[in-house]
Design an enzyme around this catalytic site. Sequence first.
Site, PDB file in Angstrom:
ATOM      1  N   GLU A  47       0.836  -1.125   0.130  1.00  0.00           N
ATOM      2  CA  GLU A  47      -0.053   0.074   0.200  1.00  0.00           C
ATOM      3  C   GLU A  47       0.884   1.124   0.003  1.00  0.00           C
ATOM      4  O   GLU A  47       0.405   2.253  -0.434  1.00  0.00           O
ATOM      5  CB  GLU A  47      -0.832  -0.033   1.191  1.00  0.00           C
ATOM      6  CG  GLU A  47      -1.981  -0.911   1.082  1.00  0.00           C
ATOM      7  CD  GLU A  47      -1.547  -2.264   1.671  1.00  0.00           C
ATOM      8  OE1 GLU A  47      -2.401  -3.115   1.872  1.00  0.00           O
ATOM      9  OE2 GLU A  47      -0.628  -2.586   2.082  1.00  0.00           O
ATOM     10  N   PHE A 109     -11.416  -7.839  13.711  1.00  0.00           N
ATOM     11  CA  PHE A 109     -10.344  -8.424  12.970  1.00  0.00           C
ATOM     12  C   PHE A 109      -9.837  -7.401  11.735  1.00  0.00           C
ATOM     13  O   PHE A 109     -10.874  -6.719  11.178  1.00  0.00           O
ATOM     14  CB  PHE A 109     -10.627  -9.696  12.103  1.00  0.00           C
ATOM     15  CG  PHE A 109      -9.570  -9.980  11.386  1.00  0.00           C
ATOM     16  CD1 PHE A 109      -8.450 -10.586  11.815  1.00  0.00           C
ATOM     17  CD2 PHE A 109      -9.647  -9.997  10.066  1.00  0.00           C
ATOM     18  CE1 PHE A 109      -7.335 -10.987  11.023  1.00  0.00           C
ATOM     19  CE2 PHE A 109      -8.714 -10.535   8.979  1.00  0.00           C
ATOM     20  CZ  PHE A 109      -7.596 -10.931   9.507  1.00  0.00           C
ATOM     21  N   GLN A 110      -8.518  -6.959  11.873  1.00  0.00           N
ATOM     22  CA  GLN A 110      -8.236  -5.753  11.047  1.00  0.00           C
ATOM     23  C   GLN A 110      -8.981  -4.460  11.072  1.00  0.00           C
ATOM     24  O   GLN A 110      -9.223  -3.737  10.082  1.00  0.00           O
ATOM     25  CB  GLN A 110      -8.357  -6.263   9.396  1.00  0.00           C
ATOM     26  CG  GLN A 110      -7.424  -7.534   9.146  1.00  0.00           C
ATOM     27  CD  GLN A 110      -7.154  -7.738   7.786  1.00  0.00           C
ATOM     28  OE1 GLN A 110      -8.077  -7.487   7.061  1.00  0.00           O
ATOM     29  NE2 GLN A 110      -5.896  -8.232   7.156  1.00  0.00           N
ATOM     30  N   LYS A 159     -17.736  -1.701   5.604  1.00  0.00           N
ATOM     31  CA  LYS A 159     -17.954  -2.728   4.569  1.00  0.00           C
ATOM     32  C   LYS A 159     -19.399  -2.784   4.387  1.00  0.00           C
ATOM     33  O   LYS A 159     -20.049  -2.918   3.339  1.00  0.00           O
ATOM     34  CB  LYS A 159     -17.460  -4.091   5.077  1.00  0.00           C
ATOM     35  CG  LYS A 159     -17.692  -5.044   3.918  1.00  0.00           C
ATOM     36  CD  LYS A 159     -16.784  -6.366   4.417  1.00  0.00           C
ATOM     37  CE  LYS A 159     -16.849  -7.437   3.121  1.00  0.00           C
ATOM     38  NZ  LYS A 159     -16.058  -8.573   3.591  1.00  0.00           N
ATOM     39  N   MET A 465      24.012   9.758   2.981  1.00  0.00           N
ATOM     40  CA  MET A 465      23.653  10.984   3.813  1.00  0.00           C
ATOM     41  C   MET A 465      24.004  10.981   5.425  1.00  0.00           C
ATOM     42  O   MET A 465      24.613  11.830   6.039  1.00  0.00           O
ATOM     43  CB  MET A 465      22.341  11.711   3.411  1.00  0.00           C
ATOM     44  CG  MET A 465      22.121  13.092   3.876  1.00  0.00           C
ATOM     45  SD  MET A 465      23.256  14.175   3.059  1.00  0.00           S
ATOM     46  CE  MET A 465      22.320  14.564   1.519  1.00  0.00           C
TER      47      MET A 465
END
Length: 562
Positions: A47, A109-110, A159, A465
């Site tokens: 993602e 969940f999630q 959902k 760097m």
Amino acid sequence: MKGAEALLRALEREGVEVVFGHPGGAIMPVYDALYDSRIRHILVRHEQGGVHAATAYARASGRVGVVMATSGPGALNLVTGLADALMDSTPLVAITGNVPRALIGTDAFQEADVTGVTMPITKHNYLVQDVNDLPRVVREAFHIAATGRPGPVLIDIPKDVQLAEFTGSFEVVPDLPGYKPTTKGHPKQIERALDALEKAERPVLMVGGGAQHAHGELLAFAERTGLPVITTLMGLGAFPGNHPLWLGMPGMHGTVAANRALHHADVILAVGLRFDDRVTGKVARFAPHAHTIIHVDIDPAEIGKLVRTHVPIVGDSRLVLREMLKGAKPLRLAAWWRELEEWRTRHPLRWRPKPHLQSQEVIRAFHEATGGRAIVTTGVGQHQMFAAQFFPVTRPRSFLTSGGLGTMGVGLPFAIGAKVARPEELVIDFDGDGSFQMTLQELATLVKYRLDVKVVILNNGYLGMVRQWQDLFHARRYSEVYLADSNPDFAKLAEAYGVQGVKVERKEDLMRGVEAVLAASGPVVAEFKVYQEEGVFPMIPAGGAAEDMIIEHPAEREEVGA
């Protein structure tokens, strides 16, 4: 129709043609509806790669970028990219799924409180509770993302809302009474600005990323007045990098001419920038001779935030410059330009040649081979600054990098987004061996969509760097920066993904490598083994000012007062 289909219809009405994303359980209804949609979906492997690609798509095209992710870990993987887009004022809409409304707050969940997490790093966000609100929310999100100071907006959709029956209307008008960005500059302030410039003896025009869309007006104004022009890292390309009025980039790794011009300027016209600390250094010592600072910005919160502003002009940089052009006159700057030319001539950007291949010469070789006609993306680190210094771009929206947040790993997904936005253009990602490995899985995205992107890895075997700072400011105590003992063979890694790999280790093979990269008909990963101990100079130490500028490494040191 279901809410998921209504969402896609609303996106289509906004003119969305491409979205980047990765599916998951809580956004599966949207992906099911996407199966029948006209919208093109680019499947990324993570993602974070999706949000960075959407960011680059927006910056390369001037349109709003769109990314989608599922709930919980999927949504949270967008966080770095959303913060990056906010810092660099990028118009972006992120759409996330969430658990059903009845489960929100139950540690399902999630599940994650994505609106709570992203509130500080988005311009606005929504948790959609009613399916019939979807067209209004989408319309408002795109309006907020693209107007005023652009930025990311997140839409979180449970959902069950995606699955609910939609009975609403798509004919919606944004109703945002508290959101009315000022776009036209105040005429009296514009008059004051022009008057200050006309009386100035040592004026400077400094340009940031907020002027990328005003490149035509900017060029016309600079040429009419004869003002010297400085472009920040985010402003690169807004003014042609090969123009005789251009002095280069200011700040920590800016040119001597640009930094000295700011230090000695009596009037500064700043357009579309926020006086970032990497530009100003120690604010109390920034531009000590400037009796007038004119600041043009569409975000009133940025004006006077860090640097005292004498002539504030709130408005869209393109519209303000159009009005300023009406009263602009050629300025009498011959003496000032003699001084500027001396600095520019005495201290050009350069490097001391060494027996080893060097990052600077690799980048310069690509610039010469392409004539500078490419969209350049970078990761973050030494290679980023070398690219900014030695690949001057002449067109707007053609140098894409992470400015405010300094996000390692953006180079490859930025290149993907840029190539999708402008498929006819040559896209080169100058990356570091450390930065590239943060998102290298997106090589699979290059292969899946046959995106002809050229990845040029400047492999110095270090987090370069960080090593440079440890070298200069931490007594050469090189703590956890050595990568060479565990780096992969990048050319073979690319070939494992089905991407052509090129490796160049010797200086005498440089042009052969450049030609091989540019002649390839598809994506390439080219590893150039470069000098390990190179530093990026000039350099103003953190907390320093222009007179503290270090022109070369202390071993070859030439400290020059301003």
